[in-house]
Design an enzyme around this catalytic site. Structure first.
Site, PDB file in Angstrom:
ATOM      1  CG  HIS A  99     -12.571  -2.703  15.180  1.00 58.31           C
ATOM      2  ND1 HIS A  99     -12.551  -1.447  14.742  1.00 58.31           N
ATOM      3  CD2 HIS A  99     -13.656  -3.230  15.019  1.00 58.31           C
ATOM      4  CE1 HIS A  99     -13.803  -0.987  14.931  1.00 58.31           C
ATOM      5  NE2 HIS A  99     -14.518  -2.054  14.810  1.00 58.31           N
ATOM      6  CG  HIS A 127     -17.812  -4.095  18.580  1.00 62.85           C
ATOM      7  ND1 HIS A 127     -18.167  -2.733  19.050  1.00 62.85           N
ATOM      8  CD2 HIS A 127     -17.380  -3.920  17.496  1.00 62.85           C
ATOM      9  CE1 HIS A 127     -17.908  -1.754  17.959  1.00 62.85           C
ATOM     10  NE2 HIS A 127     -17.446  -2.660  17.091  1.00 62.85           N
ATOM     11  CG  HIS A 144     -16.862   2.125  15.099  1.00 62.72           C
ATOM     12  ND1 HIS A 144     -16.091   1.980  16.120  1.00 62.72           N
ATOM     13  CD2 HIS A 144     -17.375   1.000  14.827  1.00 62.72           C
ATOM     14  CE1 HIS A 144     -15.964   0.967  16.505  1.00 62.72           C
ATOM     15  NE2 HIS A 144     -16.776  -0.021  15.737  1.00 62.72           N
ATOM     16  CD  GLU A 187     -18.952  -0.761   9.581  1.00 61.97           C
ATOM     17  OE1 GLU A 187     -19.113  -2.057   9.513  1.00 61.97           O
ATOM     18  OE2 GLU A 187     -19.091  -0.134  10.277  1.00 61.97           O
ATOM     19  CG  ASP A 234     -16.691  -5.256  13.541  1.00 65.38           C
ATOM     20  OD1 ASP A 234     -16.601  -4.397  14.407  1.00 65.38           O
ATOM     21  OD2 ASP A 234     -17.517  -4.946  12.433  1.00 65.38           O
ATOM     22  CG  ASP A 235     -19.348  -7.081  16.130  1.00 63.18           C
ATOM     23  OD1 ASP A 235     -19.843  -6.773  17.229  1.00 63.18           O
ATOM     24  OD2 ASP A 235     -19.113  -6.143  15.319  1.00 63.18           O
TER      25      ASP A 235
END
Length: 328
Positions: free
Chosen positions: A12, A14, A192, A195, A273-274
């Site tokens: 996962h 981005h 997604h 969350e 994630d980021d």
């Protein structure tokens, strides 16, 4: 225990959100693009909350204009991942940011990314696969155009289809046409949910989009019947603890539900994630999980074997990566 040296699988990530701030600032200077408000004084990305994060993310992508820009981004991202022991990673790619969902332009961007990814695999031993993701808050109609781009370019590199963006916008079923198109093209599916949308968003994604993985999914813990359902169906959660803590979803790693989900036999994986936005790396994720829950090398090995089993790749790639994990 050297957590940095452990071989890792990340599911996962981005793509644009993994761009080092220095890389984005450098491109902005080259192109004379004003990115006022995107960075803090210390050079890190600046955002107040999740919605503001999305706007900063999209502002930062304004400097990524050409296939060559994305080729350079590919190397920057993979160098950072490989430095933290990642041997296999999957990243979310959006035709929205690569040619405005025009199929011809998307092919050029994808070719540039794939070519550089192959070079990085030769140079660094890290394998990359792509998951096309429509942007949820851009709406279902644009998602259909994105799904067409995905369906027309499915292959050894582009193997998955998902949905990212603001969970408060629309319902998963609004995107069922796009997911049906991707499924018929042979793409593996994730979404997604869980969350910001709560446990019902996870249930909706599993039921309406028939996905095999959920991005985040951690708020399923608020509905134990749903937790049992995820365990029984073998739905894999792409958990990003550092992201959840940075955005205020949980107070700390110790308060994060990943350990409870794991104890309840839900298949969990760990990703960043980021990462530069949330001041994390795969090494830091592992260090924080070790500190919070005393996870050891065996725990992390089990975690990574589960991740490669859930990876959207061909069997030959899976077997090769599994051997690396087992040998460690």
């Amino acid at each position: 225990m050297s957590l940095k040296a452990l071989p890792k699988v990340e599911l996962h990530l981005h793509f644009e959100g993994a761009a080092p701030p220095s890389f984005i600032r450098g491109l902005a200077q080259e192109k004379s693009v004003n990115l006022t408000g995107v960075f803090n004084e210390d050079g890190s990305y600046a955002f107040r909350d999740f919605v503001h994060f999305l706007s900063v993310y999209e502002a930062a992508t304004e400097v990524l204009k050409t296939p060559q820009d994305f080729a350079r981004l590919t190397r920057a991202v993979l160098e950072e991942s490989a430095n933290h022991g990642v041997v296999y990673t999957e990243t979310f790619l959006s035709p929205d940011f690569c040619g405005g969902r025009d199929l011809g332009a998307w092919r050029e961007y994808l070719h540039a990314i794939q070519e550089e990814a192959a070079a990085c695999e030769r140079d660094m031993g890290i394998t990359l696969r792509g998951i096309v993701t429509p942007i949820r808050h851009f709406g279902p109609e644009k998602a259909k155009e994105t799904a067409l781009c995905a369906a027309e370019t499915v292959g050894d590199f582009l193997t998955g289809f998902g949905l990212a963006g603001d969970e408060a916008k629309g319902k998963p079923k609004d995107f069922d046409y796009s997911f049906d198109m991707a499924r018929e093209a042979g793409l593996r599916l994730t979404c997604h949910a869980g969350e910001w949308g709560g446990p019902q968003s996870v249930r909706d994604a599993v039921r309406d989009l028939r996905v095999e993985r959920i991005g985040h999914g951690v708020r399923a813990i608020e509905d134990l019947a749903l937790v049992d359902e995820l365990a029984e169906k073998g739905i894999v959660l792409e958990v990003c603890p550092g992201s959840n803590v940075a955005l205020g979803l949980y107070r700390s790693f110790r308060h994060h539900p990943i350990e409870e989900l794991r104890k309840r036999e839900v298949k969990v994986t760990v990703s960043t994630d980021d990462p530069p936005f949330f001041h994390t790396t795969m090494t830091r994720e592992y260090e924080m999980l070790n500190a919070a829950f005393e996870w050891n090398e065996d725990d992390f090995k089990t975690l990574n074997l589960a991740a490669i089993d859930a990876a959207f790749c061909d069997d030959a790639t899976r077997d090769r990566v599994r051997k690396l994990l087992e040998a460690a």
